[in-house]
Structure formats: C-alpha cells, structure tokens
Design an enzyme around this catalytic site. Structure first.
Site, PDB file in Angstrom:
ATOM      1  N   PHE A  24       8.848   4.335   2.703  1.00  0.00           N
ATOM      2  CA  PHE A  24       7.724   3.447   2.995  1.00  0.00           C
ATOM      3  C   PHE A  24       6.648   4.133   3.832  1.00  0.00           C
ATOM      4  O   PHE A  24       5.813   4.843   3.308  1.00  0.00           O
ATOM      5  CB  PHE A  24       8.214   2.181   3.711  1.00  0.00           C
ATOM      6  N   ASP A  76      -6.557  21.012  -9.583  1.00  0.00           N
ATOM      7  CA  ASP A  76      -5.892  19.764  -9.914  1.00  0.00           C
ATOM      8  C   ASP A  76      -4.655  20.020 -10.755  1.00  0.00           C
ATOM      9  O   ASP A  76      -4.660  20.892 -11.638  1.00  0.00           O
ATOM     10  CB  ASP A  76      -6.863  18.852 -10.674  1.00  0.00           C
ATOM     11  N   GLY A 133      -3.621  -6.725  -1.967  1.00  0.00           N
ATOM     12  CA  GLY A 133      -2.471  -5.894  -2.309  1.00  0.00           C
ATOM     13  C   GLY A 133      -1.360  -5.904  -1.287  1.00  0.00           C
ATOM     14  O   GLY A 133      -0.283  -5.358  -1.543  1.00  0.00           O
ATOM     15  N   TYR A 156      -1.247   0.754  -6.664  1.00  0.00           N
ATOM     16  CA  TYR A 156      -0.632   1.992  -6.156  1.00  0.00           C
ATOM     17  C   TYR A 156       0.854   2.020  -6.457  1.00  0.00           C
ATOM     18  O   TYR A 156       1.385   3.004  -7.005  1.00  0.00           O
ATOM     19  CB  TYR A 156      -0.865   2.121  -4.651  1.00  0.00           C
ATOM     20  N   ARG A 186       7.576  -3.520   8.308  1.00  0.00           N
ATOM     21  CA  ARG A 186       7.447  -2.176   7.744  1.00  0.00           C
ATOM     22  C   ARG A 186       8.655  -1.329   8.165  1.00  0.00           C
ATOM     23  O   ARG A 186       9.341  -1.629   9.138  1.00  0.00           O
ATOM     24  CB  ARG A 186       6.162  -1.499   8.244  1.00  0.00           C
ATOM     25  N   GLY A 239      -1.894  17.875   1.758  1.00  0.00           N
ATOM     26  CA  GLY A 239      -1.934  16.533   2.299  1.00  0.00           C
ATOM     27  C   GLY A 239      -0.944  16.343   3.431  1.00  0.00           C
ATOM     28  O   GLY A 239      -0.239  17.278   3.840  1.00  0.00           O
ATOM     29  N   LYS A 293       3.438   4.493  -9.032  1.00  0.00           N
ATOM     30  CA  LYS A 293       4.679   5.183  -8.654  1.00  0.00           C
ATOM     31  C   LYS A 293       5.830   4.777  -9.577  1.00  0.00           C
ATOM     32  O   LYS A 293       6.645   5.614  -9.989  1.00  0.00           O
ATOM     33  CB  LYS A 293       5.020   4.861  -7.202  1.00  0.00           C
ATOM     34  N   LEU A 321      -1.862  13.728  10.056  1.00  0.00           N
ATOM     35  CA  LEU A 321      -2.760  12.886   9.268  1.00  0.00           C
ATOM     36  C   LEU A 321      -4.146  13.507   9.245  1.00  0.00           C
ATOM     37  O   LEU A 321      -4.730  13.794  10.291  1.00  0.00           O
ATOM     38  CB  LEU A 321      -2.808  11.480   9.850  1.00  0.00           C
TER      39      LEU A 321
END
Length: 342
Positions: free
Chosen positions: A169, A50, A288, A141, A220, A10, A145, A182
């Site tokens: 963040f 996984d 959210g 989400y 942010r 990722g 965490k 990304l």
C-alpha cells in the site's frame, strides 16, 4: 547479480537500487524521467528512455547480456490523477508494460519482479487483506495494476517467464543513507501533505471523516520504503526457489505491517515529532478514495523470510530528515546534464 530496474529513478525503484548496491549487486536503470529524478542515478548505470521503446530496451539488453532479473517499478501512481486522466494511466502502466514484456521475452529474460499494489483488493469487514482476498480495483490506477498482473499471469502460463508480484500500500520513509527519497516537493500522499502543511503552517485537510473506521478517517498500511526494498532484494535472491518445476509461473505476495493506521492516528504520530504541531481541517473525500485496508504478510515471512522492521515513527522521522535536505539535493529549477548512461 546484475538487475534491470524499470523506473529506477523514482521513489521505490531508486531505493531498491540502493538496497541492491549495498548487497553487492549491480542495478541497471531505465527511466523516462517523467516523475523520476536524474540525480538518483548518479554513479549508477542509467539509460534514459521509456520501457515502451523497443529499440531502447533492445539496446539495453544487448549492452548488458548478463542481466539475470528485472524489477518493474515504472508506473504513474497518483489515484486522483488517474481518475482525471485514465488514458494516461492505461498508456503508461498497461500498454508500456505489454511492450516491455514483449522485449524481455525476445531476449530470454525469465525472472521478473513486478512492483504491484495492494489497492487491487476488496477488503473484508475487518479491512484486512491477504493473498486469497477478493480482487476488485476501485479506481483507474488500481485497475491498471490489476490488468497488468492478469496479463503477466497469462504470459507466465505459456512462456518461460516467471513473475513475482509484490503487493503493498503506502510507502513512507527513505533510504537510511538519504541517497534517495520522495522526489516531488509536495507529494500527494498523506505524509507528504502533512510535511507540506507543517512547513507552510497550513491546516492539514483530512479527506473525509465519515469512513467506517474507529475514528472516521481513512485506514492505511504505511510500510517503510527500505523494508520494501529489502523485500525486493530477498525476492531476487530467493527467486528460483519460489518457482519449482511444474508450478505456476505467477506468484503474488503481500508486503505490509500487519496493522492499519488511520489518517488521524498518522497525524497524531507526526505531531508527536514536530513543533509546532499541524492543525486538522475536515475536507471532502477525494475522487477515487476508499476506506482503505491493511495487509497480512504471513506469506512474505514464510517465502521470503521478510517482515516489516521499521515502524510508523521511524518512517515519519526518516521522511522529515529527507525533506530537510531535499531542496539541496534536488534543485527543481536547476538545469541538469542532458544524459547519463553506463
């Protein structure tokens, strides 16, 4: 040092792997490729599967008995998606981690870095948070965490496992060598959507202009992904120093710039680098969403010798460079080789 990276195909995990390679360490990647990309694992030790699969994890740890530490980056991360599909998020982020940690304990692993989120905080009136701030997740989400961190703290209190949770963040930018970035063609976060709007000529929808900030848009903390990767490296190399004998088995450290950037300020910084510029359109708040916050990172400086070195402009410029070549590096419709293991 050989390091197991869960979710190493990722965005965050692959960048951490690149940083480790540059420092002379050996990453071993596990990823189910639900959101990760196989291309990010070429030339690296990669096991597809996984982390909830006990036989897979057992096999990897048997094959690599010299693994000294684990970095856990495997998670689903899109806030609106977590609101729409909370079961998927609890299954992928919480249940899978429980199974993964169970196997780590069986194999005697005692060093774990958990790539967490600063979204678990309740920000104060100034929208700043540090490691002593109140905890209170505002969406599924973030809840996942927080639940995982509490589980890891409980496990560390009764086993030899030591856990460092790194909370941050909004990662932006890319690997400076443009090896990874990304992976999604149209990311859901603000900078990714800005780049998409610039390429398509569409206006950028600002999700709410009535937040209690200096310009009404959400606040942010945008931190460069290479700075995040460097923090993971510093943490690995100083890990044992962070956990003296007799001390707590779980420690949390914030990673951030120490300043907040509003969405409108992000757009202005983006438009200063592109031509034509992106127009703005007001849009409703997303499910959210919250006003946002930014992190104080004094503890990271004191314990890890780390501070964010790349500013917002660098993060935007690096992201633009990545998306300028992403379609060539990640052919979304191409059929990729079935497996790559090492």
């Amino acid at each position: 040092m050989k390091v197991l990276i869960a979710g190493g195909a990722g965005f965050i995990g692959s960048t951490v792997a690149s940083c480790l390679l540059d420092a002379g360490h050996t990453p071993v990647v596990i990823d189910n490729l639900v959101t990760g990309r196989r291309e990010f694992c070429y030339g690296r030790i990669f096991h597809e599967g996984d982390i909830a699969d006990a036989s897979l994890v057992d096999g990897v740890l048997h094959r690599h008995p010299d693994i000294e530490a684990v970095v856990h980056c495997a998670a689903l991360t899109v806030v609106p998606d977590s609101v729409a599909r909370p079961v998927n998020y609890y299954r992928a982020n919480v249940a899978a981690t429980v199974e993964f940690v169970d196997r780590l304990l069986v194999h005697g692993v005692r060093r774990l870095i958990y790539s967490s989120s600063a979204s678990i905080y309740q920000p104060g009136p100034d929208l700043a948070v540090d490691e002593t701030s109140s905890l209170g997740a505002g969406n599924p989400y973030a809840h996942t965490k927080l639940v995982v961190e509490r589980m890891l703290a409980d496990v560390a209190a009764s086993t030899p496992l030591r856990v460092l949770s790194l909370r941050y963040f909004n990662p932006i930018g890319t690997d400076p060598a443009l090896r990874t970035g990304l992976q999604l063609p149209t990311p859901s976060h603000a900078l990714g959507r800005l780049i998409h709007a610039h390429r398509t000529g569409e206006p950028f929808p600002v999700a709410g202009l009535d937040w209690p900030t200096r310009d009404g848009s959400g606040l942010r903390d945008y931190v460069h992904v290479w700075d995040l990767a460097t923090a993971h490296l510093r943490a690995l190399e100083r890990f044992d120093e962070l956990f003296p004998a007799g001390g707590p088995g779980h420690l949390a450290v914030n990673l951030g710039t120490g300043t907040g950037t509003t969405v409108l300020e992000l757009i202005a910084a983006f438009n200063a680098l592109v031509n034509p510029t992106v127009a703005v359109a007001e849009a409703p708040r997303r499910p959210g969403d919250g006003v946002g916050a930014y992190t104080r990172s004094r503890l990271a400086r004191d314990l890890l010798g780390w501070r964010a070195e790349r500013d917002l402009t660098a993060g935007i410029a690096d992201s633009l460079a990545w998306f300028g070549q992403r379609e060539r590096l990640l052919p979304d419709l191409a059929v990729m080789p079935h497996s790559l293991t090492g």
